[in-house]
Design an enzyme around this catalytic site. Structure first.
Site, PDB file in Angstrom:
ATOM      1  N   THR A  65      -6.468  -0.411   8.044  1.00  9.07           N
ATOM      2  CA  THR A  65      -7.715  -0.313   8.615  1.00  9.07           C
ATOM      3  C   THR A  65      -8.694  -1.323   8.183  1.00  9.07           C
ATOM      4  O   THR A  65      -9.512  -1.969   8.937  1.00  9.07           O
ATOM      5  CB  THR A  65      -8.207   0.964   8.761  1.00  9.07           C
ATOM      6  OG1 THR A  65      -8.360   1.416   7.017  1.00  9.07           O
ATOM      7  CG2 THR A  65      -7.490   2.081   9.216  1.00  9.07           C
TER       8      THR A  65
ATOM      9  N   ASN B  76       0.854  -1.109  -0.022  1.00  6.28           N
ATOM     10  CA  ASN B  76       0.087  -0.092  -0.044  1.00  6.28           C
ATOM     11  C   ASN B  76       1.044   1.180   0.076  1.00  6.28           C
ATOM     12  O   ASN B  76       1.709   1.409   0.927  1.00  6.28           O
ATOM     13  CB  ASN B  76      -0.689  -0.042   1.282  1.00  6.28           C
ATOM     14  CG  ASN B  76      -2.115   0.965   1.160  1.00  6.28           C
ATOM     15  OD1 ASN B  76      -2.619   1.050   2.736  1.00  6.28           O
ATOM     16  ND2 ASN B  76      -2.380   1.457   0.349  1.00  6.28           N
TER      17      ASN B  76
ATOM     18  N   CYS C 141      -4.864  -2.894   2.944  1.00  6.82           N
ATOM     19  CA  CYS C 141      -5.443  -1.682   3.704  1.00  6.82           C
ATOM     20  C   CYS C 141      -5.251  -1.994   5.033  1.00  6.82           C
ATOM     21  O   CYS C 141      -6.099  -2.966   5.543  1.00  6.82           O
ATOM     22  CB  CYS C 141      -6.775  -1.342   3.288  1.00  6.82           C
ATOM     23  SG  CYS C 141      -7.740  -0.106   4.040  1.00  6.82           S
TER      24      CYS C 141
ATOM     25  N   CYS D  25      -5.290   5.858   8.265  1.00  4.91           N
ATOM     26  CA  CYS D  25      -4.499   5.052   7.382  1.00  4.91           C
ATOM     27  C   CYS D  25      -3.667   3.931   8.127  1.00  4.91           C
ATOM     28  O   CYS D  25      -2.627   4.563   8.595  1.00  4.91           O
ATOM     29  CB  CYS D  25      -3.877   5.575   6.200  1.00  4.91           C
ATOM     30  SG  CYS D  25      -3.098   4.689   4.887  1.00  4.91           S
ATOM     31  N   GLY D  26      -4.101   2.738   8.235  1.00  3.96           N
ATOM     32  CA  GLY D  26      -3.138   1.691   9.159  1.00  3.96           C
ATOM     33  C   GLY D  26      -1.948   1.588   8.449  1.00  3.96           C
ATOM     34  O   GLY D  26      -0.913   1.385   9.188  1.00  3.96           O
ATOM     35  N   ASN D  27      -1.706   1.210   7.292  1.00  2.00           N
ATOM     36  CA  ASN D  27      -0.489   0.950   6.776  1.00  2.00           C
ATOM     37  C   ASN D  27       0.233   2.379   6.488  1.00  2.00           C
ATOM     38  O   ASN D  27       1.616   2.360   6.655  1.00  2.00           O
ATOM     39  CB  ASN D  27      -0.598   0.755   5.103  1.00  2.00           C
ATOM     40  CG  ASN D  27      -1.200  -0.826   5.351  1.00  2.00           C
ATOM     41  OD1 ASN D  27      -0.746  -1.647   6.015  1.00  2.00           O
ATOM     42  ND2 ASN D  27      -1.906  -1.257   4.324  1.00  2.00           N
TER      43      ASN D  27
ATOM     44  N   GLU E   5     -10.711   0.573  -2.144  1.00  2.00           N
ATOM     45  CA  GLU E   5     -10.551   1.811  -0.996  1.00  2.00           C
ATOM     46  C   GLU E   5     -11.246   2.934  -1.671  1.00  2.00           C
ATOM     47  O   GLU E   5     -11.124   3.190  -2.692  1.00  2.00           O
ATOM     48  CB  GLU E   5      -8.988   2.037  -0.798  1.00  2.00           C
ATOM     49  CG  GLU E   5      -8.440   1.113  -0.076  1.00  2.00           C
ATOM     50  CD  GLU E   5      -7.341   1.732   0.616  1.00  2.00           C
ATOM     51  OE1 GLU E   5      -7.167   2.799   0.858  1.00  2.00           O
ATOM     52  OE2 GLU E   5      -6.285   0.954   0.506  1.00  2.00           O
ATOM     53  N   ARG E   6     -12.110   3.523  -0.767  1.00  2.00           N
ATOM     54  CA  ARG E   6     -12.633   5.004  -1.079  1.00  2.00           C
ATOM     55  C   ARG E   6     -11.598   5.804  -1.431  1.00  2.00           C
ATOM     56  O   ARG E   6     -10.553   5.906  -0.751  1.00  2.00           O
ATOM     57  CB  ARG E   6     -13.232   5.091   0.374  1.00  2.00           C
ATOM     58  CG  ARG E   6     -13.954   6.493   0.252  1.00  2.00           C
ATOM     59  CD  ARG E   6     -14.557   7.119   1.463  1.00  2.00           C
ATOM     60  NE  ARG E   6     -13.536   7.246   2.733  1.00  2.00           N
ATOM     61  CZ  ARG E   6     -13.890   7.765   4.032  1.00  2.00           C
ATOM     62  NH1 ARG E   6     -14.975   8.261   4.347  1.00  2.00           N
ATOM     63  NH2 ARG E   6     -13.027   7.784   4.799  1.00  2.00           N
TER      64      ARG E   6
HETATM   65  N1  LIG Z   1      -5.090   2.174   3.057  1.00  2.00           N
HETATM   66  C1  LIG Z   1      -5.378   2.699   4.180  1.00  2.00           C
HETATM   67  C2  LIG Z   1      -6.526   3.303   4.155  1.00  2.00           C
HETATM   68  C3  LIG Z   1      -6.714   4.643   3.431  1.00  2.00           C
HETATM   69  C4  LIG Z   1      -8.049   5.519   3.704  1.00  2.00           C
HETATM   70  C5  LIG Z   1      -9.170   4.961   2.992  1.00  2.00           C
HETATM   71  N2  LIG Z   1      -9.048   4.731   1.587  1.00  2.00           N
HETATM   72  C6  LIG Z   1     -10.334   5.780   3.529  1.00  2.00           C
HETATM   73  O1  LIG Z   1     -10.708   6.550   2.560  1.00  2.00           O
HETATM   74  O2  LIG Z   1     -10.974   5.769   4.403  1.00  2.00           O
HETATM   75  C7  LIG Z   1      -5.301   2.039   5.386  1.00  2.00           C
HETATM   76  O3  LIG Z   1      -4.203   1.154   5.402  1.00  2.00           O
HETATM   77  O4  LIG Z   1      -5.943   1.844   6.234  1.00  2.00           O
END
Ligand SMILES: N[C@@H](CCC[C@H](N)C(=O)O)C(=O)O
Length: 286
Positions: free
Chosen positions: A219, A11, A217, A81-83, A208-209
């Site tokens: 989270t 990611n 991802c 964003c967890g990563n 992902e949004r």
């Molecule tokens: N890739 C991320 C999450 C990034 C945000 C997600 N696209 C959103 O809009 O909530 C992760 O590693 O958590």
């Protein structure tokens, strides 16, 4: 303008150091930086700002010196964003901006504590998951002719977790899966497709949004871990014992533990792969 590039389980992120918060990065500029052909390329962007220098982070400045201003590849803002937070911590350590031991990072979802281990692994205290609809599968995810019941999990950002027969059933994910009812996610949603791999072991794909399908991802993996645990009848709060899952993502592996107090810890890699200088002309987009 200096930048770095890094990833956690593939990611990948453009990292922009902006300690004093002087950069005005429009959504269009972020989208250009994240563009894989016309820009640097990334699933998202991490702006590294002193908490005291950012209005959203100032209340957390006493607890966390640095704020992760996270943006998706389309320039939209996300809570967490967890990563990204692992990669953010790796950058701070590498740049000599954080000492050894635990590090606190301010995010829009609150302060997250990160531990950088000597073996290269990075552990993040991700906070507790919220299940707005309880443990029943309260939303429906649809791709083409296939629909699945899904669990609404809030990890600071919104997720819909669907258990599927085969990860290929999610299709090519070039467009966002439909999620109903849309009212469950007024700010949009990240969608995870999950299969079992063995005891306490699952694999996922994610749309992902704001970024489309990504290789991982963090989270989302935590949301999946909680959904898998409840599905397997494990609930650390009720059982009084932690539970750990291995979550395989297309870009690698994350290990996630939920504790009896609800706290979730995620461990995975975080790598800086490049650094350089951005031509200011790249940002001259409206
Ligand atoms: N890739 C991320 C999450 C990034 C945000 C997600 N696209 C959103 O809009 O909530 C992760 O590693 O958590």
């Amino acid at each position: 303008m200096p930048f770095l590039k890094g990833h956690g389980t593939e990611n990948d992120f453009v990292i922009i150091p902006d300690p004093d918060g002087t950069l005005d990065l429009s959504a269009a500029a972020v989208a250009r930086l994240c563009d894989r052909r016309a820009g640097i390329g990334g699933d998202g962007l991490l702006r590294v700002v002193r908490s005291a220098a950012h209005p959203e982070a100032r209340p957390m400045a006493g607890e966390a010196e640095w704020f992760m201003d996270y943006r998706n590849a389309d320039g939209s803002v996300a809570e967490m964003c967890g990563n990204g937070v692992r990669v953010f911590a790796r950058h701070l350590q590498r740049a000599g901006l954080a000492g050894a031991g635990d590090l606190a990072v301010a995010t829009r979802a609150g302060v997250r504590r990160v531990r950088l281990a000597v073996d290269g692994g990075v552990t993040v205290h991700m906070g507790a998951a919220k299940l707005p609809g309880g443990t029943g599968t309260d939303v429906t995810v649809t791709v083409g002719e296939r629909s699945w019941p899904a669990l609404h999990v809030d990890m600071g950002n919104p997720h819909a977790v669907a258990f599927v027969g085969d990860l290929a059933h999610a299709g090519d994910l070039t467009t966002a899966p439909a999620v109903a009812p849309a009212t469950a996610y007024p700010e949009g949603v990240n969608v995870e497709f999950v299969v079992g791999r063995g005891p306490r072991h699952v694999a996922l794909r994610v749309h992902e949004r704001g970024s489309g399908e990504t290789r991982s991802c963090g989270t989302g993996a935590c949301a999946v871990m909680v959904a898998a645990a409840r599905r397997d009848g494990a609930d650390p709060a009720a059982d009084g014992a932690p539970v750990t899952y291995t979550v395989d993502v297309p870009g690698g592996r994350l290990v996630i533990t939920e504790h009896p107090d609800g706290g979730i810890e995620m461990t995975g890699p975080a790598v800086i792969v490049a650094e350089g200088v951005i031509d200011p002309a790249l940002l001259a987009v409206s």
